[in-house]
Design an enzyme around this catalytic site. Structure first.
Site, PDB file in Angstrom:
ATOM      1  N   THR A 295      -1.462 -20.938   3.176  1.00 22.26           N
ATOM      2  CA  THR A 295      -2.880 -20.661   3.436  1.00 22.26           C
ATOM      3  C   THR A 295      -3.658 -20.400   2.158  1.00 22.26           C
ATOM      4  O   THR A 295      -4.843 -20.684   2.089  1.00 22.26           O
ATOM      5  CB  THR A 295      -3.041 -19.433   4.338  1.00 22.26           C
ATOM      6  OG1 THR A 295      -2.298 -18.365   3.768  1.00 22.26           O
ATOM      7  CG2 THR A 295      -2.558 -19.719   5.729  1.00 22.26           C
ATOM      8  N   CYS A 296      -2.955 -19.850   1.155  1.00 23.28           N
ATOM      9  CA  CYS A 296      -3.724 -19.473  -0.027  1.00 23.28           C
ATOM     10  C   CYS A 296      -4.194 -20.688  -0.811  1.00 23.28           C
ATOM     11  O   CYS A 296      -5.107 -20.579  -1.629  1.00 23.28           O
ATOM     12  CB  CYS A 296      -2.955 -18.502  -0.891  1.00 23.28           C
ATOM     13  SG  CYS A 296      -1.276 -18.981  -1.139  1.00 23.28           S
ATOM     14  N   VAL A 297      -3.571 -21.840  -0.598  1.00 25.17           N
ATOM     15  CA  VAL A 297      -4.122 -23.048  -1.222  1.00 25.17           C
ATOM     16  C   VAL A 297      -4.600 -24.042  -0.160  1.00 25.17           C
ATOM     17  O   VAL A 297      -4.820 -25.221  -0.443  1.00 25.17           O
ATOM     18  CB  VAL A 297      -3.121 -23.729  -2.187  1.00 25.17           C
ATOM     19  CG1 VAL A 297      -3.004 -22.917  -3.461  1.00 25.17           C
ATOM     20  CG2 VAL A 297      -1.764 -23.911  -1.542  1.00 25.17           C
TER      21      VAL A 297
END
Ligand SMILES: *[C@@H]1O[C@H](CO)[C@@H](O)[C@H](O)[C@H]1NC(C)=O
Ligand SMILES: *[C@@H]1O[C@H](CO)[C@@H](O)[C@H](O)[C@H]1NC(C)=O
Ligand SMILES: *[C@@H]1O[C@H](CO)[C@@H](O)[C@H](O)[C@H]1NC(C)=O
Ligand SMILES: *[C@@H]1O[C@H](CO)[C@@H](O)[C@H](O)[C@H]1NC(C)=O
Ligand SMILES: *[C@@H]1O[C@H](CO)[C@@H](O)[C@H](O)[C@H]1NC(C)=O
Ligand SMILES: *[C@@H]1O[C@H](CO)[C@@H](O)[C@H](O)[C@H]1NC(C)=O
Ligand SMILES: *[C@@H]1O[C@H](CO)[C@@H](O)[C@H](O)[C@H]1NC(C)=O
Ligand SMILES: *[C@@H]1O[C@H](CO)[C@@H](O)[C@H](O)[C@H]1NC(C)=O
Ligand SMILES: *[C@@H]1O[C@H](CO)[C@@H](O)[C@H](O)[C@H]1NC(C)=O
Ligand SMILES: CC(=O)N[C@H]1CO[C@H](CO)[C@@H](O)[C@@H]1O
Length: 790
Positions: free
Chosen positions: A757-759
């Site tokens: 999710t962070c990228v």
């Protein structure tokens, strides 16, 4: 004693004090035979010569005056007006003076005026049951005026340009208009209060303005506000000469007071209208501005900088008379910047932002952030570093970053995570770790519910309304009050208090960083809390146009905000409105509230007065509106204001307050969590980067087909699964950073799709089978498998 000439005398006396003249009252000689009329002649002649003699008034006199605001005095006055057929000029003058006297700016009292004084008067006027209907009688005075009718057409006809020397100025300040300005002031104060205490149905109740009058009034306010904002810079020189005349000076004061009030009231009306829809959307827009984001943003920034400089060397705030003319300088500034045709847009943006569509303002917001980011970009500066353990996200992040300056915290951060075994996790490129940190802190700081409270050493920062919207937890305030009552228990040590507030501030910085980086988070804040963010004007903004900030912090939520806050409480209070005297009596209410509180692990109740000495003030027919007002103020403001201010202090380290005052609370929510619109899969596809796949590959085609077939809930889950936010960016997926991506993750058809999710990355095995893909995808998005850092 109460006769017409007494009322008139009193008004002028109060008026005199309000204008800064202070009169000697020899209390010993106070007796009913005093020849008020001759005193008055002296008083008025003095004010004509602009004498600045100060004459002493002792505290007894203040006490006497303050009695006029309490108890039955104003009711007596009303009765007297009724009986004596006091003419309507005198009524206006009297109530105007009475209100002015307790309004901080002109106050005869020290700065800390009792707002209850003012509210008492206003409520009395609203619920007056005599034969005089003040609202409609004053409204007809208002309409029956040249300036009122000119303003109604002015703006359109003149294409929003009010020229220097325009007759409009002459008619605004014609000699006959002094009382008219007072009337406008009274109506505005009454409506500002009415909007607060009455719900939608009540707004047109008998005794109030009917819908048509209300609409005319609002149209006037709208046009008048535009006049205030755009017209202020074209003051003619003949007007400046007139300034010397004290009568005119009074009117100018009225004009400015009214201008301030109008902008505030119009904002209130606008917010209310988002629900009531009495006006269509076009009514609020000012299309002829030729709004151009690329030109407006730099200009706005320049005005902003210039104002900040201005404020540094000019801190004496008391030169009222120059207020209106300072706007001339602002436009000169704009001309200096060579873009004066956009200055209108800037002025409207700053003072009447809702006249410009939300999308354009959101665009300005992001432009401002980009400008800001490029202005202090320093590639050499060392990045702030944080070592964050998964078990202790909030405190570790606090430790690492809370002391950072705004500029440092806005810059790139360097972050490493440690898992529960004490091992450092593999990093990710592309700034993804910042997003990871932000979302992790948000979930630890904002969602520490009963089940996982031990998480943050038992500290709870946010609570939720019956609509599941977050607002600062009240326990800080209540524990403080408890501590004050029982200092011997030492239940809330200083150290603990300050730690708590610093954490609140840090959470503000986190939300600021989310907005700054455009990282969407799934958090809904309560509108009454958000409205604080938007109305917390910086000093520079409120002094712009001479709009001094005396009451910008005294924001008002409407009674309807209570509905979303606590439906049951709202219903209870609504019932109160229709109760008879006996029913009200049997409830045995006084001006207090009782709140639950945890002290050293034990549940207790604490009873607090809503107004000074509230314990001894019973709720009765004539003060029940004030009771409702006080409850709403306590619940929505008083008990959270300290915590909120710390939160905002943190937020404003990153996001400038006047960037946020471009928006209403609902719009701020959209900036935080993304647009409410249905997720646009084609837009997602157009802004998608593939790794190991091409758009021709079957699996990719299948994926987008499946997404299109998904219902809204499934689409949201998919987004949440891949980007950690269930909504799309406001201005489309092109805004998502890093870009949404799909990466090939082998051909093992038994594996599940995973995500980072962070990228914003979906890792998709090459199923080459639509049915299989759909099953696996649904499984994954419903399991919300969490972070995968592989
Ligand atoms: C009145 O004001 C002037 C200038 O503002 C000042 O010089 C003078 O001392 C004042 N007079 C009194 C009596 O305060
Ligand atoms: C406000 O009003 C209350 C009640 O009349 C009074 O006790 C209190 O002193 C007032 N506060 C101020 C600041 O005037
Ligand atoms: C001013 O008010 C009138 C009356 O409602 C309206 O027709 C006109 O469009 C308004 N002007 C502006 C700029 O909205
Ligand atoms: C306008 O700005 C100049 C300096 O830039 C200042 O000297 C002047 O007093 C200002 N005028 C007004 C009316 O504020
Ligand atoms: C930034 O770093 C470069 C190369 O490392 C160096 O030449 C330059 O002087 C530095 N600039 C500043 C402002 O420190
Ligand atoms: C706390 O619990 C809520 C719901 O029970 C959950 O959404 C949240 O992620 C939890 N927070 C942490 C830090 O575990
Ligand atoms: C509403 O009123 C009912 C009945 O009087 C009472 O039991 C309840 O506690 C009240 N609720 C709130 C939130 O005040
Ligand atoms: C006011 O109400 C509170 C709560 O109901 C009660 O505890 C208190 O005794 C009341 N005060 C008076 C003076 O009746
Ligand atoms: C995707 O399609 C391209 C050309 O159509 C092909 O060369 C490639 O092998 C395909 N990739 C996958 C993972 O199917
Ligand atoms: C995040 C949060 O505080 N959630 C709470 C919302 O309100 C319900 C009911 O009061 C609580 O159970 C939640 O813990």
């Amino acid at each position: 004693m109460l006769n017409s000439s007494f009322i008139r005398a009193l008004s002028i006396l109060l008026g005199g004090i309000t204008c800064g003249l202070v009169f000697k009252m020899d209390t010993d000689e106070e007796d009913d035979d005093v020849d008020i009329d001759s005193d008055l002649r002296i008083i008025t002649s003095r004010s004509d010569t602009q004498s600045n003699e100060s004459i002493h008034v002792n505290s007894d006199f203040y006490l006497t005056i303050s009695k006029m605001y309490m108890g039955s005095f104003s009711k007596d006055i009303l009765r007297a007006c009724d009986l004596l057929k006091v003419d309507s000029d005198t009524q206006v003058l009297f109530f105007y003076s009475l209100l002015q006297f307790v309004t901080p700016r002109g106050s005869g009292f020290d700065a800390s005026v009792n707002s209850s004084f003012k509210n008492n008067i206003i409520v009395t006027l609203i619920v007056s049951s005599g034969s005089i209907n003040f609202l409609s009688s004053w409204f007809s005075r208002l309409c029956d005026n040249h300036f009122y009718n000119e303003v109604l057409v002015l703006v359109e006809e003149k294409n929003y340009k009010i020229d220097e020397g325009d007759d409009l100025w002459e008619s605004a300040f014609s000699n006959k208009n002094e009382l008219w300005w007072c009337t406008l002031y009274l109506l505005q104060e009454l409506y500002s209060y009415l909007l607060f205490v009455s719900h939608d149905k009540d707004l047109f109740a008998p005794g109030r303005l009917d819908k048509d009058c209300y609409k005319s009034f609002v149209s006037f306010l709208k046009n008048f506000s535009i006049f205030i904002v755009l017209g202020g810079r074209s003051v003619s020189s003949s007007l400046v000469t007139k300034m010397k005349n004290p009568l005119f000076k009074n009117m100018l004061n009225s004009f400015q007071n009214n201008g301030r009030l109008s902008l505030k009231l119009l904002q209130q009306i606008y917010l209310r209208d988002l629900r009531m829809h009495l006006f269509d959307e076009e009514f609020w827009f000012l299309d002829s501005l030729n709004f151009d984001v690329n030109k407006v943003t730099p200009l706005l920034k320049m005005v902003e900088n210039a104002l900040e400089l201005d404020l540094d060397d000019d801190d004496d705030d008391d030169d009222d008379s120059a207020d209106i003319f300072s706007t001339q300088n602002d436009s000169r500034m704009a001309i200096k910047f060579g873009q004066h045709h956009q200055i209108d847009s800037v002025l409207i943006l700053m003072h009447l932002p809702f006249m410009i569509p939300f999308e354009e303002r959101a665009d300005v917001f992001h432009h401002l952030i980009n400008l800001d980011a490029s202005s202090f970009m320093d590639f050499n500066s060392t990045k702030l570093y944080g070592l964050i353990s998964r078990e202790n996200v909030l405190f570790d992040a606090f430790e690492s970053f809370s002391q950072a300056t705004g500029a440092q915290f806005k810059g790139p951060l360097s972050i490493e995570f440690v898992n529960k075994f004490g091992e450092k996790e593999a990093g990710i490129d592309g700034g993804g770790l910042t997003k990871e940190l932000l979302t992790a802190v948000v979930s630890a700081g904002f969602f520490n519910t009963e089940d996982n409270r031990s998480q943050n050493a038992g500290l709870k920062f946010f609570d939720n309304t019956t609509n599941y919207e977050l607002y600062p937890d009240a326990s800080y305030y209540l524990r403080l009050k408890y501590e004050q009552k029982h200092p011997e228990l030492k239940s809330f040590p200083l150290q603990e208090r300050s730690f708590y507030l610093q954490l609140m501030k840090f959470l503000g910085m986190i939300i600021g960083k989310c907005l700054y980086e455009n990282v969407l988070i799934d958090v809904s804040f309560a509108p009454f809390f958000l409205s604080l963010w938007a109305t917390h004007h910086s000093k520079s903004q409120s002094s712009f146009l001479g709009l001094r900030s005396y009451d910008t912090q005294q924001y008002r939520n409407s009674f309807d905000d209570l509905k979303g806050f606590d439906k049951e409480l709202y219903d209870n209070l609504t019932k109160l409105i229709s109760l008879s005297d006996e029913e009200l009596d049997s409830l045995d209410l006084n001006f207090t509230t009782t709140e639950p509180i945890e002290v050293n692990g034990e549940q207790k109740m604490i009873t607090l007065p809503l107004v000074p000495d509230g314990d001894n003030i019973r709720v009765k027919q004539q003060n029940k509106l004030q009771y409702i007002y006080s409850i709403a103020k306590f619940k929505l403001n008083q008990r959270i204001i300290v915590q909120s201010n710390y939160f905002l202090e943190g937020l404003f380290k990153v996001i400038k307050p006047h960037w946020l005052s471009l928006f209403n609370p609902y719009e701020i929510q959209t900036l935080i969590s993304g647009g409410e619109k249905e997720i646009d899969i084609d837009d997602l596809k157009n802004n998608c980067e593939l790794g190991g796949y091409s758009f021709e590959n079957q699996t990719i085609k299948d994926l987008f087909d499946i997404l299109r077939e998904f219902d809204n809930v499934e689409k949201s889950k998919f987004l949440k699964f891949t980007t950690s936010s269930s909504k799309q960016p406001l201005l489309g997926f092109k805004e998502l950073t890093p870009k949404f991506g799909i990466r090939w993750s082998g051909s093992d058809k038994s594996r599940l799709p995973t995500a980072s999710t962070c990228v914003n990355l979906l890792k998709l095995p090459n199923y080459q089978n639509k049915q299989l893909l759909k099953e696996k995808l649904l499984y994954s998005i419903n399991a919300e498998a969490g972070f995968d850092l592989s």
